[in-house]
Scaffold this motif. Structure first.
Motif, PDB file in Angstrom:
ATOM      1  N   ASP A  82      14.895  16.366  -1.519  1.00 22.76           N
ATOM      2  CA  ASP A  82      13.820  16.107  -0.495  1.00 22.76           C
ATOM      3  C   ASP A  82      13.253  14.739  -0.739  1.00 22.76           C
ATOM      4  OD1 ASP A  82      14.087  18.467   1.074  1.00 22.76           O
ATOM      5  OD2 ASP A  82      12.548  19.416  -0.426  1.00 22.76           O
ATOM      6  N   ASP A  83      13.653  14.040  -1.662  1.00 19.72           N
ATOM      7  CA  ASP A  83      12.978  12.655  -1.979  1.00 19.72           C
ATOM      8  C   ASP A  83      13.288  11.610  -1.114  1.00 19.72           C
ATOM      9  OD1 ASP A  83      11.909  10.301  -3.427  1.00 19.72           O
ATOM     10  OD2 ASP A  83      13.709  10.029  -4.688  1.00 19.72           O
ATOM     11  N   ARG A  84      12.317  10.973  -0.330  1.00 23.46           N
ATOM     12  CA  ARG A  84      12.126  10.077   0.631  1.00 23.46           C
ATOM     13  C   ARG A  84      10.977   9.165   1.014  1.00 23.46           C
ATOM     14  NH1 ARG A  84      13.447  12.905   6.071  1.00 23.46           N
ATOM     15  NH2 ARG A  84      14.221  10.656   6.528  1.00 23.46           N
ATOM     16  N   VAL A  85      11.398   7.927   1.037  1.00 23.78           N
ATOM     17  CA  VAL A  85      10.369   6.742   1.099  1.00 23.78           C
ATOM     18  C   VAL A  85      10.911   5.811   1.964  1.00 23.78           C
ATOM     19  CG1 VAL A  85      11.003   5.315  -1.087  1.00 23.78           C
ATOM     20  CG2 VAL A  85       8.723   5.290  -0.211  1.00 23.78           C
ATOM     21  N   VAL A  86       9.869   5.008   2.778  1.00 30.59           N
ATOM     22  CA  VAL A  86      10.214   4.069   3.639  1.00 30.59           C
ATOM     23  C   VAL A  86       9.369   2.969   3.428  1.00 30.59           C
ATOM     24  CG1 VAL A  86       9.104   4.810   5.717  1.00 30.59           C
ATOM     25  CG2 VAL A  86      10.984   3.510   5.886  1.00 30.59           C
ATOM     26  N   ILE A  87       9.791   1.767   3.470  1.00 30.46           N
ATOM     27  CA  ILE A  87       8.962   0.727   3.210  1.00 30.46           C
ATOM     28  C   ILE A  87       9.014   0.046   4.573  1.00 30.46           C
ATOM     29  CG2 ILE A  87       8.379  -1.519   1.961  1.00 30.46           C
ATOM     30  CD1 ILE A  87      10.063   0.057  -0.342  1.00 30.46           C
ATOM     31  N   LEU A  88       7.640  -0.152   5.274  1.00 31.04           N
ATOM     32  CA  LEU A  88       7.662  -0.645   6.437  1.00 31.04           C
ATOM     33  C   LEU A  88       6.937  -2.211   6.341  1.00 31.04           C
ATOM     34  CD1 LEU A  88       6.186   2.378   8.471  1.00 31.04           C
ATOM     35  CD2 LEU A  88       8.520   1.551   8.313  1.00 31.04           C
ATOM     36  N   ASP A  89       7.503  -3.250   7.094  1.00 28.77           N
ATOM     37  CA  ASP A  89       7.034  -4.627   7.000  1.00 28.77           C
ATOM     38  C   ASP A  89       5.803  -4.800   7.991  1.00 28.77           C
ATOM     39  OD1 ASP A  89       6.676  -7.117   6.930  1.00 28.77           O
ATOM     40  OD2 ASP A  89       8.759  -7.840   7.571  1.00 28.77           O
ATOM     41  N   VAL A  90       4.709  -5.204   7.487  1.00 27.56           N
ATOM     42  CA  VAL A  90       3.455  -5.265   8.253  1.00 27.56           C
ATOM     43  C   VAL A  90       3.124  -6.827   8.480  1.00 27.56           C
ATOM     44  CG1 VAL A  90       2.497  -3.160   7.434  1.00 27.56           C
ATOM     45  CG2 VAL A  90       1.941  -5.144   6.126  1.00 27.56           C
ATOM     46  N   GLY A  91       4.087  -7.674   8.164  1.00 27.11           N
ATOM     47  CA  GLY A  91       3.927  -9.070   8.263  1.00 27.11           C
ATOM     48  C   GLY A  91       2.941  -9.672   6.850  1.00 27.11           C
ATOM     49  N   ARG A  92       1.866 -10.324   7.368  1.00 29.85           N
ATOM     50  CA  ARG A  92       0.993 -11.171   6.212  1.00 29.85           C
ATOM     51  C   ARG A  92       0.074  -9.943   6.028  1.00 29.85           C
ATOM     52  NH1 ARG A  92      -4.072 -14.116   6.516  1.00 29.85           N
ATOM     53  NH2 ARG A  92      -4.399 -13.366   8.724  1.00 29.85           N
ATOM     54  N   ALA A  93      -0.300  -9.870   4.461  1.00 33.34           N
ATOM     55  CA  ALA A  93      -1.092  -8.937   3.907  1.00 33.34           C
ATOM     56  C   ALA A  93      -2.128  -9.618   3.367  1.00 33.34           C
ATOM     57  CB  ALA A  93      -0.492  -7.893   2.926  1.00 33.34           C
TER      58      ALA A  93
ATOM     59  N   VAL B  79       0.990  -1.105   0.073  1.00 30.47           N
ATOM     60  CA  VAL B  79      -0.104  -0.036   0.001  1.00 30.47           C
ATOM     61  C   VAL B  79       0.737   1.111   0.103  1.00 30.47           C
ATOM     62  CG1 VAL B  79      -1.673   1.210   1.183  1.00 30.47           C
ATOM     63  CG2 VAL B  79      -1.833  -1.323   1.167  1.00 30.47           C
ATOM     64  N   VAL B  80       0.710   2.008  -0.884  1.00 30.61           N
ATOM     65  CA  VAL B  80       1.733   3.375  -1.141  1.00 30.61           C
ATOM     66  C   VAL B  80       0.910   4.648  -0.687  1.00 30.61           C
ATOM     67  CG1 VAL B  80       3.115   4.597  -2.907  1.00 30.61           C
ATOM     68  CG2 VAL B  80       2.917   2.271  -2.917  1.00 30.61           C
ATOM     69  N   VAL B  81       1.144   5.437   0.254  1.00 25.74           N
ATOM     70  CA  VAL B  81       0.669   6.525   0.759  1.00 25.74           C
ATOM     71  C   VAL B  81       1.758   7.637   0.582  1.00 25.74           C
ATOM     72  CG1 VAL B  81      -0.334   7.509   2.853  1.00 25.74           C
ATOM     73  CG2 VAL B  81      -0.530   4.984   2.550  1.00 25.74           C
ATOM     74  N   GLU B  82       0.837   8.646   0.117  1.00 23.89           N
ATOM     75  CA  GLU B  82       1.611  10.002   0.286  1.00 23.89           C
ATOM     76  C   GLU B  82       1.359  10.642   1.512  1.00 23.89           C
ATOM     77  OE1 GLU B  82       1.547  14.351  -2.137  1.00 23.89           O
ATOM     78  OE2 GLU B  82       0.078  12.919  -2.699  1.00 23.89           O
ATOM     79  N   ALA B  83       2.715  11.116   2.219  1.00 22.44           N
ATOM     80  CA  ALA B  83       2.524  11.761   3.421  1.00 22.44           C
ATOM     81  C   ALA B  83       2.990  13.089   3.282  1.00 22.44           C
ATOM     82  CB  ALA B  83       3.238  10.715   4.695  1.00 22.44           C
ATOM     83  N   ALA B  84       2.221  14.167   3.439  1.00 14.98           N
ATOM     84  CA  ALA B  84       2.731  15.597   3.362  1.00 14.98           C
ATOM     85  C   ALA B  84       3.677  15.835   4.479  1.00 14.98           C
ATOM     86  CB  ALA B  84       1.641  16.451   3.534  1.00 14.98           C
ATOM     87  N   ASP B  85       3.437  15.276   5.900  1.00 10.87           N
ATOM     88  CA  ASP B  85       4.255  15.363   6.812  1.00 10.87           C
ATOM     89  C   ASP B  85       5.054  14.085   6.980  1.00 10.87           C
ATOM     90  OD1 ASP B  85       5.830  15.515   9.254  1.00 10.87           O
ATOM     91  OD2 ASP B  85       4.204  16.759  10.413  1.00 10.87           O
ATOM     92  N   TYR B  86       5.889  13.640   6.123  1.00  8.55           N
ATOM     93  CA  TYR B  86       6.761  12.392   6.040  1.00  8.55           C
ATOM     94  C   TYR B  86       7.222  12.055   7.319  1.00  8.55           C
ATOM     95  CZ  TYR B  86      10.318   8.925   4.770  1.00  8.55           C
ATOM     96  OH  TYR B  86      11.071   7.869   4.809  1.00  8.55           O
TER      97      TYR B  86
END
Length: 154
Positions: A45-56, A14-21
């Motif tokens: 200012d380009d930044r992205v983090v991918i977080l592990d949520v386990g099973r989807a 799931v990809v989410v744009e966060a104004a306040d990263y």
């Protein structure tokens, strides 16, 4: 039909744009506790983090089901078209922790007819989330009224 040894989809992201990263990362990674899987930056200012949520899983419900869940889980407060749900071990404790980290509690934890303890929060990055704690094993839930697969209903 697919070969059981080779699933057609390997990951849901799931990809989410966060104004306040920074606030979003602090909330989801640090407060909720999702481990960092990968992070990228191409400069500036380009930044992205991918977080592990386990099973989807991808839960698809019709409008009647969505309204029923809103009624049970949030006293009828309407949820958005897309809502994220996180299974946790302690729904009450995590609700309090995330409230302290800046989420707004939409609905306090409640035991649902499908035997989970659910709360609803407005969280950073414009997301509404459900926290749910399963109170029964899947086999115990499967025999309750209303539980069946679409194949079993035909």
């Amino acid at each position: 039909m697919t070969d059981a040894a080779t699933p057609p989809v390997l990951q849901l992201r799931v990809v989410v744009e966060a104004a306040d990263y920074e606030a979003a990362v602090a909330f989801y990674r640090d407060a909720l506790g999702l481990p960092e899987y990968l992070a990228f930056a191409e400069g500036g200012d380009d930044r992205v983090v991918i977080l592990d949520v386990g099973r989807a899983t991808l839960e698809i419900g019709n409008p009647v089901h969505k309204r029923a869940v809103d009624r049970v889980e949030a006293a009828g407060a309407e949820s958005p078209h897309i809502r994220l749900a996180f299974e946790v071990v302690d729904a009450e404790g995590v609700t309090r922790r995330l409230e302290g980290a800046g989420a707004r509690v939409v609905a306090e934890p409640v035991v649902t007819p499908w035997q989970s303890l659910n709360s609803r929060l407005d969280a950073p990055a414009g997301l509404q989330i459900t926290l749910f704690q399963e109170l029964l094993e899947s086999g115990e839930r499967a025999v309750l009224d209303g539980f069946a697969t679409d194949d079993e209903r035909d």
